[in-house]
Design an enzyme around this catalytic site. Structure first.
Site: not given
Length: 425
Positions: A197, A208, A277, A285, A311, A406
């Site tokens: 990640d 992300d 998120h 976040h 994710e 994700e």
């Protein structure tokens, strides 16, 4: 007779003048030009020499292995490719062809392009990493390959471009927030399940994206479940969609999966206290959490223009994680306000964090890299004061296995763009 011959000659000369290039009888046009240059002396020679200096225009570069060529040198127009786009659905289908919505997008094209540049860096780095991963590598070695590639391709430049957050390399029952600290000797083994990640940002626009890597095919169902559930969540997401409906779509996929490991069958469960998120500039976040289980009761809706990470995490264990192990991930607490600090080292460390990372997450290896030493007590002082938040590793029951997939998604006015989508996942 003489007059007639003369007329014929003049007619032929006129015809040559109109239809044929002037050619020296003893050579080509180029030969004649050379002769003219020689007759012109130094001036002609200079012109001839200057003509030979013409160089071919340089074309776009190609990526190296390991990746070192900035994506700006490959995409020489500085316009980066869009991700996978999907039309809005149902009551929002009109947006696809709306000229008003297109005008809104044109206003935000610079931000979209920054995000796509970050996404292209992510794609190229991860494609290389997925090829070179092998048992026996240390997690520190893997993290450095990812981070060095990211820094090179995005052309790291302070807060303008760089790493979005620490590289997560969480093994087996550990689902998230693990990256090796200095001196960590953990080695990747054939039977490990590793969640990779990592993030990239350009002008604070963060991509992300994460995948799970295994060598042993016995875990294939676990990886398949995570992929199918994540794409179910992406498909369900959209403008005016309730967060609880996305969670229900994800949960439905996980309900249909189980896996047999070493003669024992396990249900594949969503990890109910991990979420997707929303993402805002320099804030990985942001305000909304996107559940991956049903019946959360959260009727908050996604909105036009929002960027978010879908994710999903799954597990063969209890489907619930707790903080466990040595902490490596930290981030300055957004909107923490002024807090008086007595420890001089803590004040100095906070200044460094503000300058180097702002509100972007960082890890202890990043502090080591910029020359910080003997900072653990100061870091604890900052976390105790609420100025910095610690994010320890998140783990399910020991002996279980967890997986993750994700993507970063952008709700543009005219469509839904899966920004981080690539050929690999």
């Amino acid at each position: 007779m003489v007059v007639e011959v003369k007329d014929n000659i003049e007619d032929k000369l006129a015809k040559v003048t109109l239809e044929d290039p002037v050619v020296n009888e003893e050579g080509s046009d180029d030969d004649q030009a050379d002769a003219t240059n020689e007759a012109g002396g130094d001036e002609g020679a200079a012109k001839k020499k200057k003509k030979k200096k013409n160089k071919k225009k340089k074309g776009p570069k190609t990526q190296t292995e390991p990746p070192t060529v900035p994506v700006s040198k490959i995409f020489t127009t500085k316009i980066y490719p869009a991700g996978e786009c999907h039309d809005h659905r149902d009551d929002n289908l009109w947006r696809t062809t709306s000229e008003e919505m297109r005008a809104k997008e044109r206003e935000n094209e610079t931000d979209y392009n920054d995000l796509r540049r970050a996404a292209e860096v992510h794609r190229q780095v991860r494609q290389y990493v997925r090829k070179v991963l092998k048992p026996g590598m240390t997690l520190t070695e893997i993290a450095e390959i990812i981070e060095n590639g990211t820094r090179a391709l995005v052309e790291e430049n302070g807060m303008e471009a760089g790493i979005g957050f620490p590289t997560g390399l969480s093994l087996n029952h550990c689902a998230a927030h693990f990256t090796p600290n200095a001196g960590d000797k953990t080695v990747l083994n054939y039977d490990d399940v590793m969640k990779v990640d990592f993030g990239v940002h350009v002008n604070g626009r963060i991509v992300d994206s994460a995948f799970t890597h295994t060598f042993n095919p016995k875990y294939d169902k676990l990886l398949e479940a995570a992929k199918e559930a994540t794409y179910a969540g992406i498909n369900a997401a959209g403008i005016d969609v309730r967060l609880c409906d996305i969670g229900a779509a994800v949960n439905e996929v996980y309900d249909s999966y189980e896996i047999e490991l070493d003669g024992k069958t396990y249900d594949i469960k969503p990890i109910r206290n991990l979420n997707g998120h929303t993402i805002e500039p320099y804030r990985i976040h942001a305000g909304k959490s996107i559940p991956i289980v049903r019946d959360t009761g959260d009727e908050t809706k996604l909105e036009e223009g929002e960027q978010f990470a879908i994710e999903t995490f799954c597990s063969t264990g209890r489907g619930y994680v707790i903080e466990d192990g040595e902490c490596s991930h930290y981030a300055k607490t957004a909107d923490s306000g002024f807090v008086p600090l007595r420890l001089p080292k803590a004040k100095q460390l906070l200044k460094t964090i503000n300058q180097e990372f702002g509100t972007l997450p960082f890890c202890r290896r990043y502090l080591d890299r910029i020359g910080e030493t003997k900072y653990l007590m100061a870091l604890k002082n900052l976390t105790d004061a609420g100025l910095v938040t610690a994010y320890p590793p998140l783990c399910d029951t020991k002996g279980s296995y967890t997986a993750q997939l994700e993507h970063t998604v952008l709700l543009r006015p005219t469509c839904k763009e899966i920004v981080s989508k690539g050929d690999d996942y």
